[in-house]
Scaffold this motif. Structure first.
Motif, PDB file in Angstrom:
ATOM      1  N   SER A 240      42.690   1.102  -1.552  1.00 19.04           N
ATOM      2  CA  SER A 240      43.755   0.326  -0.927  1.00 19.04           C
ATOM      3  C   SER A 240      45.077   0.999  -1.272  1.00 19.04           C
ATOM      4  O   SER A 240      45.122   1.945  -2.076  1.00 19.04           O
ATOM      5  N   ILE A 241      46.153   0.525  -0.654  1.00 18.43           N
ATOM      6  CA  ILE A 241      47.459   1.158  -0.828  1.00 18.43           C
ATOM      7  C   ILE A 241      48.482   0.122  -1.262  1.00 18.43           C
ATOM      8  O   ILE A 241      48.532  -0.987  -0.712  1.00 18.43           O
ATOM      9  N   VAL A 242      49.292   0.489  -2.238  1.00 21.75           N
ATOM     10  CA  VAL A 242      50.444  -0.305  -2.666  1.00 21.75           C
ATOM     11  C   VAL A 242      51.689   0.345  -2.085  1.00 21.75           C
ATOM     12  O   VAL A 242      51.820   1.580  -2.124  1.00 21.75           O
ATOM     13  N   HIS A 243      52.607  -0.467  -1.553  1.00 22.12           N
ATOM     14  CA  HIS A 243      53.797   0.065  -0.889  1.00 22.12           C
ATOM     15  C   HIS A 243      55.051  -0.213  -1.704  1.00 22.12           C
ATOM     16  O   HIS A 243      55.283  -1.348  -2.125  1.00 22.12           O
ATOM     17  N   TYR A 244      55.839   0.829  -1.930  1.00 21.61           N
ATOM     18  CA  TYR A 244      57.183   0.789  -2.504  1.00 21.61           C
ATOM     19  C   TYR A 244      57.163   0.465  -3.998  1.00 21.61           C
ATOM     20  O   TYR A 244      56.797  -0.630  -4.412  1.00 21.61           O
ATOM     21  N   ASP A 245      57.599   1.436  -4.778  1.00 23.42           N
ATOM     22  CA  ASP A 245      57.619   1.275  -6.228  1.00 23.42           C
ATOM     23  C   ASP A 245      58.897   0.643  -6.749  1.00 23.42           C
ATOM     24  O   ASP A 245      59.074   0.489  -7.964  1.00 23.42           O
ATOM     25  N   GLY A 246      59.805   0.254  -5.855  1.00 23.64           N
ATOM     26  CA  GLY A 246      61.059  -0.355  -6.259  1.00 23.64           C
ATOM     27  C   GLY A 246      62.189   0.622  -6.440  1.00 23.64           C
ATOM     28  O   GLY A 246      63.351   0.225  -6.584  1.00 23.64           O
ATOM     29  N   PHE A 247      61.883   1.940  -6.417  1.00 29.03           N
ATOM     30  CA  PHE A 247      62.890   2.976  -6.609  1.00 29.03           C
ATOM     31  C   PHE A 247      62.948   3.960  -5.448  1.00 29.03           C
ATOM     32  O   PHE A 247      64.020   4.384  -5.035  1.00 29.03           O
ATOM     33  N   ASN A 248      61.797   4.331  -4.939  1.00 31.41           N
ATOM     34  CA  ASN A 248      61.706   5.361  -3.906  1.00 31.41           C
ATOM     35  C   ASN A 248      61.259   4.721  -2.596  1.00 31.41           C
ATOM     36  O   ASN A 248      60.087   4.383  -2.422  1.00 31.41           O
ATOM     37  N   VAL A 249      62.221   4.533  -1.689  1.00 35.15           N
ATOM     38  CA  VAL A 249      61.933   3.879  -0.413  1.00 35.15           C
ATOM     39  C   VAL A 249      60.875   4.676   0.338  1.00 35.15           C
ATOM     40  O   VAL A 249      60.949   5.905   0.450  1.00 35.15           O
ATOM     41  N   GLY A 250      59.872   3.985   0.845  1.00 30.70           N
ATOM     42  CA  GLY A 250      58.787   4.628   1.575  1.00 30.70           C
ATOM     43  C   GLY A 250      57.650   5.109   0.704  1.00 30.70           C
ATOM     44  O   GLY A 250      56.660   5.642   1.218  1.00 30.70           O
ATOM     45  N   SER A 251      57.762   4.919  -0.601  1.00 29.29           N
ATOM     46  CA  SER A 251      56.704   5.391  -1.502  1.00 29.29           C
ATOM     47  C   SER A 251      55.437   4.554  -1.343  1.00 29.29           C
ATOM     48  O   SER A 251      55.488   3.364  -1.031  1.00 29.29           O
TER      49      SER A 251
END
Length: 583
Positions: A240-251
């Motif tokens: 599965s995929i987690v979206h956005y680490d809170g620092f890097n938009v689009g991560s």
């Protein structure tokens, strides 16, 4: 023979242990002040043996439950012989057996004569635990000290005497007085557990009680092993995929799992999962292991397996240190509980190859806000997690649609939405809209559960929100399984009095919110299970009539045509459309 096992007594003890944990929960519900606890039920109660193993629990919120034994086992080693009747221990540290730092454990050791026989514990989400942002969710945090006051095990009471210096130190670093009151409620709930377990042991005697408890553990283990034997042997891979680490938009960050079933044992290997992130989008080991356990339990046939130490014996896991599911100290990790959405989705993906009839499609990934400010009516600060707006839909499964408006999978249905009238009485907030969202559910032979939309107005100025979650970026919506479709994306925006609109990212703090601002939120639905064209046309037509599904969605996704004037099923047109395969 005194210790001869009486199978009826084993059942009596198991049910009494369960009842005690339920009594502990009632104390919390009746005495806690924060709506996070008294209405949303964001806590768990449990009894544990002298080694910290689970005897029984009432898991209002499962993600808070299965990590508790890790913390108590740490306390057993930490205190050794320095545990006494009348002790009360507080703990929240993710690196010594805790999960989310806002989830604070209160633990009481229980003695019979001079023998330590166990512990009672309540783990509950507190309105504040210090740190840089009120309400505990700080998406800018890069280390634990920026998130919360890190409380390794410390005694608030020792031998029945309150340690006022320790009490003042802890609560001198927490913003809201209501937290002290809620901790007192938890202390009271644990006292009930201590009292009632003592009475149970006194009634049967320690040796007889313990012999039957060990038999209960062994019997539960055998039940669990029987469930695992029913799963075909093999190794099954999921992701599965987690979206956005809170620092890097689009991560994006990958979660990968290999589930290996061999005879009556099951192993979860998360090798290949993304490394820990720079911010708080990490799960401490306790949160990750809890997510594994609760997901596996959802896939078993028997829903009545007792929740005790025997249940987890056949289960092992490898979660690499330094990954986002087991970060190294002193990583931030407040978001960790909410990675259960993606951990569960990866495990369901894997087990769909072995148990297609038991898995569910993905549940709507959590997106929530903590609203913080001052209540002008009382002059007191407030913090509230708007549970009404965050509860999206569950995933569909073979034979059943997903639950509507159920919330994140980690809560297992235990997380309740606040009563709207009580919500408005307690907080300076006003609900303008709170209803099911049409077309929010993923299409399927068994559709996902419906999500909701909510609009809420701030009646005071100077407020702050901390947004936390996922499901906003394209591709992050709850995915379908085995031919099912995805739910819709989450959405959250601040609509200011001057007409401007701020669309929130999935991890963000917004401050200085003026009076009259409205928060609009959509919680998406769950993923669908199976080919939507196999869903009974009559049922789809009925849901069009109810407003759950639009006419356009019925045609596009299900191949069902509904008369726009009468809202009745058009049998001929539907048969033709389904034959053409345009759904």
């Amino acid at each position: 023979m005194t210790n001869a096992i009486d199978p009826i007594l084993v059942t009596v003890i198991q049910r009494r242990l369960k009842a005690i944990t339920e009594e502990m929960g009632l104390v919390m519900l009746r005495t806690a002040r924060s709506p996070i606890l008294s209405e949303a039920r964001d806590f768990v109660t449990g009894l544990y043996d002298a080694r910290g193993q689970m005897m029984e629990q009432t898991a209002y919120i499962p993600i808070l439950a299965f990590a508790v034994p890790l913390g108590i086992k740490y306390m057993v080693d930490y205190y050794g012989d320095e545990l006494y009747p009348g002790d009360v221990i507080i703990h929240n540290d993710p690196f010594t057996g805790g999960n989310q730092a806002a989830d604070v454990k209160i633990v009481r050791p229980i003695f019979a004569a001079d023998r330590l026989i166990g512990f009672s514990a309540i783990n509950g989400h507190q309105a504040d635990v210090g740190g840089a942002v009120a309400g505990a969710y700080n998406p800018g945090a890069t280390e634990i000290w920026q998130e919360a006051l890190r409380i390794t095990p410390v005694k608030l009471y020792e031998k029945g005497r309150k340690r006022q210096d320790v009490w003042d130190l802890v609560f001198g670093n927490i913003r809201f007085p209501i937290v002290q009151e809620d901790i007192q409620a938890a202390i009271g709930g644990c006292a009930v557990g201590e009292r009632e377990l003592g009475k149970l042991v006194e009634r049967y005697g320690w040796e007889r009680f313990d012999a039957h408890l060990q038999h209960l553990y062994n019997a539960t283990e055998q039940q669990m092993r029987a469930e695992i034997r029913a799963i075909p042997d093999g190794t099954y891979h999921g992701a599965s995929i987690v979206h956005y680490d809170g620092f890097n938009v689009g991560s994006t960050m990958d979660i990968k799992v290999a589930v290996t079933v061999k005879d009556e044992d099951i192993h979860f290997d998360f090798t290949g999962t993304a490394p820990q992130t720079p911010g708080y989008v990490n799960a401490p080991l306790g949160s990750s292991m809890t997510s594994v356990i609760l997901t596996l339990l959802m896939c078993l046939k028997d829903p009545n397996i007792p929740q005790n130490a025997g249940m987890v014996r056949p289960l092992t896991a490898h979660i690499p240190e330094g990954s986002m599911l087991n970060p190294r100290f002193p990583a931030a990790s407040t978001f960790g509980n909410h990675l259960s959405d993606q951990i569960s989705a990866a495990i369901f993906d894997a087990l769909s190859q072995a148990l297609p009839e038991r898995v569910t499609a993905a549940w709507n990934p959590l997106f929530a806000i903590a609203a913080v400010g001052t209540n002008d009516r009382t002059g007191q600060p407030f913090v509230d997690i708007l549970f009404n707006g965050l509860k999206g839909g569950g995933g569909g499964t073979q034979g059943a649609d997903g639950y509507d408006h159920i919330g994140l999978i980690a809560c297992g249905g235990g997380l309740l939405a606040q009563d709207p009238e009580m919500f408005e009485m307690k907080e300076p907030l006003f609900l303008h809209r709170f209803e099911y969202m049409p077309d929010s559910a993923g299409p399927g032979q068994w559709r996902g559960g419906l999500g909701v939309e909510m609009e809420m107005e701030f009646l005071n100025g100077g407020n702050l929100i901390s947004a936390f979650g996922d499901g906003i970026d394209p591709g992050s919506e709850a995915q379908g399984i085995l031919g099912g479709g995805a739910g819709i994306l989450n959405r959250g925006e601040l609509r200011y009095p001057d007409g401007s609109v701020h669309k929130c990212r999935s991890k963000e703090v917004v401050s200085g919110i003026p009076k009259g601002t409205r928060w609009y939120q959509v919680a998406g639905g769950g993923g669908g299970y199976g080919d939507p064209r196999r869903r009974p046309a009559e049922l789809v037509a009925r849901e069009v009539c109810y407003g759950y599904v639009s006419q356009q969605s019925a045609e596009d996704n299900y191949g069902v045509v509904v008369n726009p004037r009468t809202l009745e099923l058009d049998h001929a047109a539907t048969e033709g459309l389904r034959k053409e395969g345009k759904a």
